[in-house]
Write a protein that holds these residues in place. Sequence first.
Motif, mmCIF file in Angstrom:
data_model
loop_
_atom_site.group_PDB
_atom_site.id
_atom_site.type_symbol
_atom_site.label_atom_id
_atom_site.label_comp_id
_atom_site.label_asym_id
_atom_site.label_seq_id
_atom_site.Cartn_x
_atom_site.Cartn_y
_atom_site.Cartn_z
ATOM 1 N N LYS A 70 40.356 21.247 41.751
ATOM 2 C CA LYS A 70 38.957 21.121 42.191
ATOM 3 C C LYS A 70 38.837 20.296 43.472
ATOM 4 O O LYS A 70 38.084 20.649 44.373
ATOM 5 C CB LYS A 70 38.102 20.473 41.093
ATOM 6 C CG LYS A 70 37.894 21.354 39.892
ATOM 7 C CD LYS A 70 36.880 20.787 38.930
ATOM 8 C CE LYS A 70 37.496 19.731 38.052
ATOM 9 N NZ LYS A 70 36.645 19.358 36.911
ATOM 10 N N GLU A 71 39.598 19.209 43.535
ATOM 11 C CA GLU A 71 39.537 18.322 44.698
ATOM 12 C C GLU A 71 40.016 19.036 45.972
ATOM 13 O O GLU A 71 39.429 18.892 47.041
ATOM 14 C CB GLU A 71 40.382 17.078 44.435
ATOM 15 C CG GLU A 71 40.059 15.926 45.357
ATOM 16 C CD GLU A 71 40.771 14.651 44.928
ATOM 17 O OE1 GLU A 71 41.654 14.216 45.678
ATOM 18 O OE2 GLU A 71 40.434 14.117 43.851
ATOM 19 N N VAL A 72 41.074 19.830 45.848
ATOM 20 C CA VAL A 72 41.634 20.559 46.995
ATOM 21 C C VAL A 72 40.651 21.634 47.463
ATOM 22 O O VAL A 72 40.391 21.775 48.659
ATOM 23 C CB VAL A 72 43.002 21.184 46.639
ATOM 24 C CG1 VAL A 72 43.521 22.056 47.761
ATOM 25 C CG2 VAL A 72 44.014 20.089 46.300
ATOM 26 N N LEU A 73 40.083 22.391 46.518
ATOM 27 C CA LEU A 73 39.089 23.411 46.872
ATOM 28 C C LEU A 73 37.888 22.771 47.545
ATOM 29 O O LEU A 73 37.400 23.257 48.569
ATOM 30 C CB LEU A 73 38.623 24.182 45.629
ATOM 31 C CG LEU A 73 39.513 25.299 45.116
ATOM 32 C CD1 LEU A 73 38.920 25.912 43.845
ATOM 33 C CD2 LEU A 73 39.714 26.376 46.153
ATOM 34 N N GLY A 74 37.398 21.689 46.974
ATOM 35 C CA GLY A 74 36.246 21.002 47.549
ATOM 36 C C GLY A 74 36.525 20.480 48.942
ATOM 37 O O GLY A 74 35.730 20.668 49.872
ATOM 38 N N HIS A 75 37.669 19.841 49.096
ATOM 39 C CA HIS A 75 38.050 19.266 50.391
ATOM 40 C C HIS A 75 38.117 20.347 51.479
ATOM 41 O O HIS A 75 37.719 20.122 52.617
ATOM 42 C CB HIS A 75 39.379 18.536 50.271
ATOM 43 C CG HIS A 75 39.826 17.871 51.527
ATOM 44 N ND1 HIS A 75 39.213 16.746 52.031
ATOM 45 C CD2 HIS A 75 40.799 18.197 52.409
ATOM 46 C CE1 HIS A 75 39.801 16.405 53.169
ATOM 47 N NE2 HIS A 75 40.767 17.273 53.417
ATOM 48 N N ALA A 76 38.606 21.530 51.123
ATOM 49 C CA ALA A 76 38.748 22.627 52.089
ATOM 50 C C ALA A 76 37.402 23.061 52.668
ATOM 51 O O ALA A 76 37.337 23.547 53.789
ATOM 52 C CB ALA A 76 39.452 23.812 51.431
ATOM 53 N N ARG A 82 35.046 21.031 43.899
ATOM 54 C CA ARG A 82 34.424 22.316 43.560
ATOM 55 C C ARG A 82 35.314 23.032 42.560
ATOM 56 O O ARG A 82 36.495 23.220 42.794
ATOM 57 C CB ARG A 82 34.254 23.211 44.795
ATOM 58 C CG ARG A 82 33.053 22.874 45.653
ATOM 59 C CD ARG A 82 31.755 23.086 44.889
ATOM 60 N NE ARG A 82 30.596 22.825 45.691
ATOM 61 C CZ ARG A 82 29.864 21.714 45.615
ATOM 62 N NH1 ARG A 82 30.204 20.748 44.795
ATOM 63 N NH2 ARG A 82 28.784 21.581 46.356
ATOM 64 N N ALA A 83 34.718 23.453 41.433
ATOM 65 C CA ALA A 83 35.469 24.195 40.423
ATOM 66 C C ALA A 83 35.476 25.682 40.748
ATOM 67 O O ALA A 83 36.413 26.391 40.397
ATOM 68 C CB ALA A 83 34.861 23.968 39.036
ATOM 69 N N VAL A 84 34.428 26.145 41.435
ATOM 70 C CA VAL A 84 34.299 27.574 41.720
ATOM 71 C C VAL A 84 33.771 27.779 43.136
ATOM 72 O O VAL A 84 32.851 27.081 43.571
ATOM 73 C CB VAL A 84 33.322 28.250 40.729
ATOM 74 C CG1 VAL A 84 33.295 29.754 40.935
ATOM 75 C CG2 VAL A 84 33.662 27.933 39.304
ATOM 76 N N ILE A 85 34.359 28.728 43.835
ATOM 77 C CA ILE A 85 33.921 29.075 45.184
ATOM 78 C C ILE A 85 33.863 30.601 45.281
ATOM 79 O O ILE A 85 34.762 31.291 44.788
ATOM 80 C CB ILE A 85 34.893 28.527 46.249
ATOM 81 C CG1 ILE A 85 34.842 26.998 46.264
ATOM 82 C CG2 ILE A 85 34.587 29.088 47.638
ATOM 83 C CD1 ILE A 85 35.825 26.344 47.206
ATOM 84 N N GLY A 86 32.816 31.104 45.911
ATOM 85 C CA GLY A 86 32.693 32.540 46.142
ATOM 86 C C GLY A 86 32.778 32.829 47.633
ATOM 87 O O GLY A 86 32.180 32.120 48.432
ATOM 88 N N ILE A 87 33.529 33.852 47.991
ATOM 89 C CA ILE A 87 33.647 34.274 49.389
ATOM 90 C C ILE A 87 32.746 35.504 49.563
ATOM 91 O O ILE A 87 32.902 36.492 48.859
ATOM 92 C CB ILE A 87 35.105 34.653 49.751
ATOM 93 C CG1 ILE A 87 36.077 33.531 49.374
ATOM 94 C CG2 ILE A 87 35.211 35.019 51.226
ATOM 95 C CD1 ILE A 87 35.833 32.211 50.039
ATOM 96 N N VAL A 88 31.811 35.412 50.520
ATOM 97 C CA VAL A 88 30.814 36.463 50.719
ATOM 98 C C VAL A 88 31.324 37.575 51.629
ATOM 99 O O VAL A 88 31.166 38.755 51.332
ATOM 100 C CB VAL A 88 29.510 35.844 51.303
ATOM 101 C CG1 VAL A 88 28.473 36.924 51.579
ATOM 102 C CG2 VAL A 88 28.961 34.776 50.364
ATOM 103 N N ASP A 89 31.941 37.206 52.725
ATOM 104 C CA ASP A 89 32.354 38.188 53.725
ATOM 105 C C ASP A 89 33.571 38.997 53.254
ATOM 106 O O ASP A 89 34.582 38.417 52.843
ATOM 107 C CB ASP A 89 32.692 37.466 55.034
ATOM 108 C CG ASP A 89 33.107 38.434 56.129
ATOM 109 O OD1 ASP A 89 32.216 39.060 56.712
ATOM 110 O OD2 ASP A 89 34.326 38.569 56.371
ATOM 111 N N PRO A 90 33.495 40.343 53.311
ATOM 112 C CA PRO A 90 34.624 41.157 52.829
ATOM 113 C C PRO A 90 35.911 40.959 53.628
ATOM 114 O O PRO A 90 37.000 41.043 53.063
ATOM 115 C CB PRO A 90 34.120 42.595 52.955
ATOM 116 C CG PRO A 90 32.861 42.544 53.740
ATOM 117 C CD PRO A 90 32.355 41.147 53.740
#
Length: 104
Positions: A70-76, A82-90
């Motif tokens: 979570k810490e690595v995802l959030g830091h990025a 962040r426990a969950v991230i969604g990428i919008v652009d295909p």
Amino acid sequence: MKHNPKVLGLLGLAMRAGQVVSGEEGVLAAIKSQKVQLVLIAEDASQGTKKKFTDKSSYRDIPHRILFEKEVLGHAIGKKTRAVIGIVDPNFAKKMLEMIDCSH
């Protein structure tokens, strides 16, 4: 998964480009409205969180990967955790999937 700096760099770029949805509620809403192309779930997210987002994204044929903490995802993306991230652009999603799947 070891920390792949290229994936994390691309994640930061996607965030700066406004192509990232983060946080459980935001990503869940984006999945339901089919606005996300890829869901990233932290390895250290709770089992309930992992199951919820794996099930929701699978049901809607949205690819998902469980990686990083979570810490690595959030830091990025410039957040604390962040426990969950969604990428919008295909295009970001496609490139990220290629990078993640090649590094296994």
